[in-house]
Design a protein around this motif. Sequence first.
Motif, PDB file in Angstrom:
ATOM      1  N   ALA A  12       0.870  -1.099  -0.076  1.00 40.14           N
ATOM      2  CA  ALA A  12      -0.031   0.043  -0.135  1.00 40.14           C
ATOM      3  C   ALA A  12       0.701   1.316  -0.050  1.00 40.14           C
ATOM      4  CB  ALA A  12      -0.822  -0.057   1.258  1.00 40.14           C
ATOM      5  N   VAL A  16       0.124   3.255  -3.693  1.00 39.38           N
ATOM      6  CA  VAL A  16      -0.840   4.269  -3.545  1.00 39.38           C
ATOM      7  C   VAL A  16      -0.004   5.455  -4.026  1.00 39.38           C
ATOM      8  CG1 VAL A  16      -1.925   5.961  -1.924  1.00 39.38           C
ATOM      9  CG2 VAL A  16      -2.108   3.272  -1.647  1.00 39.38           C
ATOM     10  N   LEU A  20      -1.256   7.787  -7.560  1.00 37.45           N
ATOM     11  CA  LEU A  20      -1.622   9.253  -7.553  1.00 37.45           C
ATOM     12  C   LEU A  20      -0.866   9.812  -8.336  1.00 37.45           C
ATOM     13  CD1 LEU A  20      -1.890   9.729  -3.517  1.00 37.45           C
ATOM     14  CD2 LEU A  20      -3.758   9.558  -5.335  1.00 37.45           C
TER      15      LEU A  20
END
Length: 175
Positions: A12, A16, A20
């Motif tokens: 994660a 992530v 983004l």
Amino acid sequence: MTLLSVVVAVLAVVVVPHVLLTFGLVSRIRALQQIIAVPARDPDLPRPGAVVRPFSLTDTDGVTITEDDLTGPVHVGFFSVGCGPCRTLSDALVAAPPAARFVSVVAGDPAEDATGRMVAKVGALGQVAVIDVDDPVLAAFGVNSFPTLLHTHGGVVTASGSRPSHFADVASPVA
């Protein structure tokens, strides 16, 4: 179970920020595309701002046309006999003629019936001159392909294209 939790947490933390960043780059690329969204220009068409070089044509009525006759707004259409897009364009122009004066230049053999038919059709638009496919008038206007439509004002090309829609909202320069 704790090993699995650690692996998910590490993934994660790594995934992530990359997701983004990808969304941010895609958003920026789309914004730049809208800013520079300019339609592709056909390199065979004369560029707006090009000055029409000296030329002399004799139309089908025996009237001489020169660069001096391009003082006001004038549309000039270049057509070739046997050219499918030329027939389609001439049909569209006859159905909805331009408001400005129109001069048609037809490349073909005056002795052929097909040339006569094209001359008769575009004659409804205004003056018509018949030329050879290697006539110097093509170089004077910078025409390299058929069909070509030009909007001129004061001997300067203000717009060029191969469809009437290319001339929507064409403003003539102030002399």
